[in-house]
Design a protein around this motif. Structure first.
Motif, PDB file in Angstrom:
ATOM      1  N   LEU A  99       0.847  -1.193   0.000  1.00 51.20           N
ATOM      2  CA  LEU A  99       0.000   0.000   0.000  1.00 51.20           C
ATOM      3  C   LEU A  99       0.880   1.239   0.000  1.00 51.20           C
ATOM      4  O   LEU A  99       1.849   1.325   0.758  1.00 51.20           O
ATOM      5  CB  LEU A  99      -0.896   0.043   1.243  1.00 51.20           C
ATOM      6  N   GLU A 100       0.539   2.188  -0.875  1.00 52.55           N
ATOM      7  CA  GLU A 100       1.251   3.451  -0.882  1.00 52.55           C
ATOM      8  C   GLU A 100       0.884   4.256   0.370  1.00 52.55           C
ATOM      9  O   GLU A 100      -0.183   4.059   0.963  1.00 52.55           O
ATOM     10  CB  GLU A 100       0.894   4.262  -2.140  1.00 52.55           C
ATOM     11  N   GLN A 101       1.771   5.178   0.755  1.00 52.62           N
ATOM     12  CA  GLN A 101       1.506   6.007   1.929  1.00 52.62           C
ATOM     13  C   GLN A 101       0.212   6.800   1.769  1.00 52.62           C
ATOM     14  O   GLN A 101      -0.569   6.935   2.719  1.00 52.62           O
ATOM     15  CB  GLN A 101       2.680   6.967   2.178  1.00 52.62           C
ATOM     16  N   SER A 102      -0.030   7.273   0.558  1.00 47.96           N
ATOM     17  CA  SER A 102      -1.256   8.041   0.324  1.00 47.96           C
ATOM     18  C   SER A 102      -2.498   7.174   0.500  1.00 47.96           C
ATOM     19  O   SER A 102      -3.541   7.640   0.983  1.00 47.96           O
ATOM     20  CB  SER A 102      -1.229   8.645  -1.077  1.00 47.96           C
ATOM     21  N   GLN A 103      -2.398   5.899   0.118  1.00 41.29           N
ATOM     22  CA  GLN A 103      -3.520   4.984   0.303  1.00 41.29           C
ATOM     23  C   GLN A 103      -3.776   4.718   1.788  1.00 41.29           C
ATOM     24  O   GLN A 103      -4.925   4.647   2.235  1.00 41.29           O
ATOM     25  CB  GLN A 103      -3.259   3.672  -0.442  1.00 41.29           C
ATOM     26  N   LYS A 104      -2.702   4.583   2.543  1.00 45.86           N
ATOM     27  CA  LYS A 104      -2.847   4.383   3.984  1.00 45.86           C
ATOM     28  C   LYS A 104      -3.487   5.600   4.639  1.00 45.86           C
ATOM     29  O   LYS A 104      -4.337   5.474   5.528  1.00 45.86           O
ATOM     30  CB  LYS A 104      -1.484   4.079   4.610  1.00 45.86           C
ATOM     31  N   GLU A 105      -3.087   6.785   4.198  1.00 45.55           N
ATOM     32  CA  GLU A 105      -3.678   8.011   4.735  1.00 45.55           C
ATOM     33  C   GLU A 105      -5.165   8.073   4.424  1.00 45.55           C
ATOM     34  O   GLU A 105      -5.970   8.521   5.253  1.00 45.55           O
ATOM     35  CB  GLU A 105      -2.962   9.237   4.161  1.00 45.55           C
ATOM     36  N   THR A 106      -5.547   7.621   3.240  1.00 45.78           N
ATOM     37  CA  THR A 106      -6.956   7.599   2.855  1.00 45.78           C
ATOM     38  C   THR A 106      -7.754   6.676   3.774  1.00 45.78           C
ATOM     39  O   THR A 106      -8.841   7.023   4.252  1.00 45.78           O
ATOM     40  CB  THR A 106      -7.109   7.143   1.393  1.00 45.78           C
ATOM     41  N   VAL A 107      -7.207   5.481   4.017  1.00 46.87           N
ATOM     42  CA  VAL A 107      -7.877   4.524   4.893  1.00 46.87           C
ATOM     43  C   VAL A 107      -8.013   5.104   6.298  1.00 46.87           C
ATOM     44  O   VAL A 107      -9.082   5.025   6.923  1.00 46.87           O
ATOM     45  CB  VAL A 107      -7.111   3.187   4.923  1.00 46.87           C
ATOM     46  N   PHE A 108      -6.937   5.703   6.810  1.00 45.44           N
ATOM     47  CA  PHE A 108      -6.971   6.277   8.156  1.00 45.44           C
ATOM     48  C   PHE A 108      -8.004   7.390   8.253  1.00 45.44           C
ATOM     49  O   PHE A 108      -8.751   7.488   9.234  1.00 45.44           O
ATOM     50  CB  PHE A 108      -5.587   6.794   8.544  1.00 45.44           C
ATOM     51  N   SER A 109      -8.085   8.216   7.213  1.00 45.42           N
ATOM     52  CA  SER A 109      -9.059   9.312   7.207  1.00 45.42           C
ATOM     53  C   SER A 109     -10.488   8.774   7.247  1.00 45.42           C
ATOM     54  O   SER A 109     -11.341   9.295   7.980  1.00 45.42           O
ATOM     55  CB  SER A 109      -8.849  10.177   5.961  1.00 45.42           C
ATOM     56  N   LYS A 110     -10.743   7.703   6.500  1.00 46.32           N
ATOM     57  CA  LYS A 110     -12.081   7.113   6.498  1.00 46.32           C
ATOM     58  C   LYS A 110     -12.415   6.482   7.840  1.00 46.32           C
ATOM     59  O   LYS A 110     -13.564   6.548   8.311  1.00 46.32           O
ATOM     60  CB  LYS A 110     -12.203   6.083   5.374  1.00 46.32           C
ATOM     61  N   ILE A 111     -11.411   5.873   8.465  1.00 45.88           N
ATOM     62  CA  ILE A 111     -11.633   5.286   9.785  1.00 45.88           C
ATOM     63  C   ILE A 111     -11.986   6.379  10.792  1.00 45.88           C
ATOM     64  O   ILE A 111     -12.914   6.226  11.599  1.00 45.88           O
ATOM     65  CB  ILE A 111     -10.390   4.485  10.225  1.00 45.88           C
ATOM     66  N   CYS A 112     -11.275   7.485  10.740  1.00 41.51           N
ATOM     67  CA  CYS A 112     -11.557   8.592  11.655  1.00 41.51           C
ATOM     68  C   CYS A 112     -12.974   9.123  11.454  1.00 41.51           C
ATOM     69  O   CYS A 112     -13.692   9.423  12.430  1.00 41.51           O
ATOM     70  CB  CYS A 112     -10.543   9.718  11.446  1.00 41.51           C
ATOM     71  N   GLU A 113     -13.393   9.222  10.219  1.00 46.67           N
ATOM     72  CA  GLU A 113     -14.743   9.709   9.934  1.00 46.67           C
ATOM     73  C   GLU A 113     -15.790   8.724  10.456  1.00 46.67           C
ATOM     74  O   GLU A 113     -16.833   9.125  10.985  1.00 46.67           O
ATOM     75  CB  GLU A 113     -14.905   9.930   8.430  1.00 46.67           C
ATOM     76  N   ASN A 114     -15.507   7.427  10.314  1.00 48.65           N
ATOM     77  CA  ASN A 114     -16.421   6.413  10.838  1.00 48.65           C
ATOM     78  C   ASN A 114     -16.519   6.481  12.356  1.00 48.65           C
ATOM     79  O   ASN A 114     -17.615   6.413  12.924  1.00 48.65           O
ATOM     80  CB  ASN A 114     -15.948   5.018  10.418  1.00 48.65           C
ATOM     81  N   VAL A 115     -15.377   6.602  13.011  1.00 54.56           N
ATOM     82  CA  VAL A 115     -15.372   6.667  14.469  1.00 54.56           C
ATOM     83  C   VAL A 115     -16.191   7.859  14.953  1.00 54.56           C
ATOM     84  O   VAL A 115     -17.001   7.751  15.881  1.00 54.56           O
ATOM     85  CB  VAL A 115     -13.927   6.743  15.007  1.00 54.56           C
ATOM     86  N   LYS A 116     -16.003   8.986  14.291  1.00 53.99           N
ATOM     87  CA  LYS A 116     -16.760  10.184  14.666  1.00 53.99           C
ATOM     88  C   LYS A 116     -18.258   9.925  14.601  1.00 53.99           C
ATOM     89  O   LYS A 116     -18.996  10.206  15.562  1.00 53.99           O
ATOM     90  CB  LYS A 116     -16.383  11.332  13.735  1.00 53.99           C
TER      91      LYS A 116
END
Length: 714
Positions: free
Chosen positions: A608-625
């Motif tokens: 996984l590219e770093q940008s892809q990991k950042e995308t996944v992390f951003s979506k996880i944060c939005e879900n948690v919220k």
């Protein structure tokens, strides 16, 4: 491989060391190991890992016979000539640990290479339980090897008769060599030495079980008793005033007794050890051996720490007047105990760990140990580590209802994409499934559509989860009503409702008893997960640690874990092989997790590219919220954040091939041990950041500091 052999029983002897030659011959027969033998010149049992301070050690040499039981030749002052080197054994007038130390440093034939493994034993008798193992010279010699940088194994044979049966001892030695080979090839990273106990019983074979077992922590009164010969002697008052002349000849024990010395004789209470094993719960090393199995115990080459840290206040007045206290009531051996202790000592040096404060107490403990009266009354002097009511998140059917209601009111929420279609089933017994499907009629329609599809791989796949179970119990995959019915029927196979014992049992395949759970959810299975070739093409989920503080600030911890299934992911045709589909760590033991790297840090994933990991992390944060927002707005009865509480949650997410994230479940009191030693820094960082963000501001007031690792989402 080069092996150093030693023991605490001394050279071969029918009386004290009857098993050693059998082990040597088994190694010769079943391996190609290079062997160096260094033994005490006499029996040195019960001496632990001692060295005799100031003693000058002398080496002598013996020639071991080719045949077990034949006479040993020697000892000799120097290495005998014209003798097969493998039959030349070194004897030292020292302790077992001394034999290991000198053997490793001065008795090694350089042509054999450095020593890879120290094997101590086989001991003439078991070394199970704390009473035996802590005094064992056999274990002491193996521990000395570990402290000198080698791997160590202590081997003991538990006999039930002093009449030696050669065939049994030979088979025990063969199994011991086989087991030692397996342990060496798959050495656990957290182990310095192993203690192995083999029962000398008829029927030993490759089918004999070898079981990892903890040491039974037993106790006894003592190992000595007053010597009656000394007690019976008449001691006059004058005798006590006669000094011992410094140059007088040494007296025998009988002479000392006659002259009125106070004396004690060796009298260990062996019967007490046996009774303690019989009275113990199953699973410990003594119990395992008594069941006819081989016990294996991984040890560290040190005295175990309790995990207690912090200052001990000697000024009683100052201790009594401590205004703040960090009360830590989890066991001292718990994974988080030392982490909280060191972090509180680091950031709050004036707050004692382990005690209540007179004005403020922060309490981290198990849920049932918290003071619910103070939590419920929002007592400002008390801060706990858990909310009282959080079923809206941690019970699967409550979570499904919470999210469903929130999605209906918030069509723009990311939860509309990330939470799979979910249906609730409520049934006490398998026979009521049809009625339950009438309530979930949409699910029935979906399953009936599958019945019309001939090829199983073309059907929509569903996953069944008990709402209140954990450790993957009862999770199954299916696609038709008949398959679902068969699953519920299998839960109840062999269950007799009149048998109280059966009610407590779980089947060997992560099964459940339907009537005990009642609530189930069914979700559409995400059958195209993200698969990474760099990690064996295994399915994985992401464990995200979330910190909720007060009422309510929510933080997502950046260091996330990727937990992999045990086997390579397969098509949906393999629905019954759960090891390809389920990623729960409970499906494999700790050794497998470490050896096969089934737990990785998310940011270290390959493919996984770093940008892809950042995308996944951003979506996880939005879900948690949105998940926590849903809990606080939709089901205020079953999720009640408190101003004087915080809590860790473990949220599990699945990433599909399009990098969309799907929420699987929310866990309270998440299992932090699954990080293992290599990833311990993940949990250390979480605890340290928590102390700074939640604990320190509560004690000291002021602004909550910004954190690079804890991202605030709500």
């Amino acid at each position: 491989m080069h092996v150093l052999l030693t023991n605490d029983d001394g050279p071969p002897s029918d009386t004290y060391s009857p098993y050693f030659h059998y082990l040597v011959k088994a190694i010769e027969k079943y391996t190609d190991w290079h062997v160096t033998v260094v033994l005490p010149d006499t029996q040195r049992s019960w001496i632990g890992k001692a060295h005799m301070i100031g003693q000058t050690i002398t080496a002598t040499y013996i020639e071991a016979p080719e045949t077990i039981g034949d006479k040993v030749k020697g000892p000799y002052k120097r290495i005998p000539k014209d003798v097969d080197p493998k039959n030349v054994w070194t004897l030292l007038n020292g302790t077992p640990a001394t034999c290991t130390n000198i053997g490793l440093n001065y008795m090694i034939d350089e042509t054999k290479g450095p020593v890879d493994l120290v094997i101590s034993g086989p001991n003439f008798g078991r070394n199970t339980t704390a009473l035996y193992s802590t005094t064992s010279g056999t274990i002491g010699a193996a521990m000395e090897g570990a402290l000198c940088g080698s791997k160590g194994i202590a081997l003991s044979y538990a006999y039930y008769s002093r009449d030696l049966v050669p065939e049994v001892v030979a088979e025990a030695s063969r199994l011991a060599v086989k087991l030692i080979s397996k342990l060496y090839e798959n050495w656990d990273k957290g182990v310095d030495l192993y203690s192995i106990n083999v029962p000398l019983i008829e029927g030993l074979s490759d089918n004999t079980k070898a079981v990892h077992a903890p040491i039974l922590q037993n106790r006894w009164k003592g190992t000595f008793e007053p010597w009656e010969k000394a007690i019976d002697h008449d001691q006059s008052e004058a005798d006590g005033n006669i000094p011992i002349e410094p140059d007088s000849e040494p007296l025998s024990d009988a002479q000392k007794a006659k002259e009125g010395y106070t004396m004690f004789r060796w009298a260990p209470d062996f019967e007490a050890v046996g009774k303690s094993v019989k009275a113990s719960s199953p699973g410990n090393d003594g119990w395992v051996v008594d069941q006819g199995h081989i016990s294996v115990t991984g040890l560290k080459a040190s005295f175990s720490e309790t995990g207690i840290t912090g200052e001990i206040t000697l000024n009683d007045n100052a201790a009594a007047e401590s205004a703040h206290g960090f009360l830590l009531t989890i066991p001292s051996t718990a994974y988080l105990h030392p982490l909280f202790s060191q972090s509180v000592n680091k950031h709050l040096p004036n707050v004692p760990v382990g005690t209540k404060g007179s004005e403020k107490t922060f309490h981290y403990g198990e849920y049932e140990d918290l003071d619910f009266d103070k939590l419920g009354s929002r007592d400002k002097s008390y801060f706990g580590c858990s909310y009282i009511y959080r079923k809206a998140l941690i019970r699967k059917h409550y979570l499904a209802n919470t999210i469903a209601m929130f999605r209906a009111k918030n069509p723009e929420s990311i939860l509309n994409e990330s939470f799979p279609d979910t249906f609730n089933l409520e049934l006490d017994y398998a026979e009521f499934l049809d009625e339950s499907l009438d309530e979930a009629y949409e699910l029935r329609q979906e399953l009936e559509k599958n019945d019309e599809i001939e090829k199983a791989s073309n059907r929509k796949l569903w996953i069944l989860k008990p709402s209140m179970s954990d450790k993957a119990q009862g999770i199954r995959l299916f696609s038709t009503i008949d398959e679902l019915q068969a699953i519920f029927d299998s839960f109840e196979e062999g269950y007799d409702s009149d048998d109280e014992d059966a009610e407590q049992e779980e089947d060997d395949n992560n099964g459940v008893i339907t009537s005990q759970l009642r609530h189930f959810i069914v979700q559409e299975y995400v059958d195209k997960p993200l698969i990474l070739s760099g990690h064996g093409n295994k399915k994985f989920h992401i464990r995200t640690y979330v910190l909720a503080v007060g009422d309510i600030n929510v933080y997502v911890y950046k260091h996330m874990l990727a937990l992999f299934a045990p086997r390579e992911y397969a098509t949906t045709d393999e629905v019954h092989d759960l090891s390809r589909h389920l990623t729960n760590t409970c499906l494999r033991d700790d050794d497998t997790i470490l050896k096969e790297s089934l737990v990785e840090e998310f940011w270290n994933l390959k493919g996984l590219e770093q940008s892809q990991k950042e995308t996944v992390f951003s979506k996880i944060c939005e879900n948690v919220k949105d998940i926590f927002l849903a809990a606080t707005t939709v089901d205020k009865i079953n999720f009640q954040p408190l101003a004087n509480s915080m809590e860790f949650f473990g949220l599990d997410f699945l990433v599909d091939e399009n990098l969309n994230v799907h929420i699987l479940e929310v866990n309270s009191y998440p299992d932090f041990k699954q990080t293992g030693d290599d990833l311990k820094y993940v949990v250390e960082g979480l605890v340290d950041e928590t102390v700074q963000v939640a604990v320190k501001p509560w004690f000291e007031g002021g602004e909550v500091p910004e954190s690079d690792l804890l991202k605030r989402v709500l």
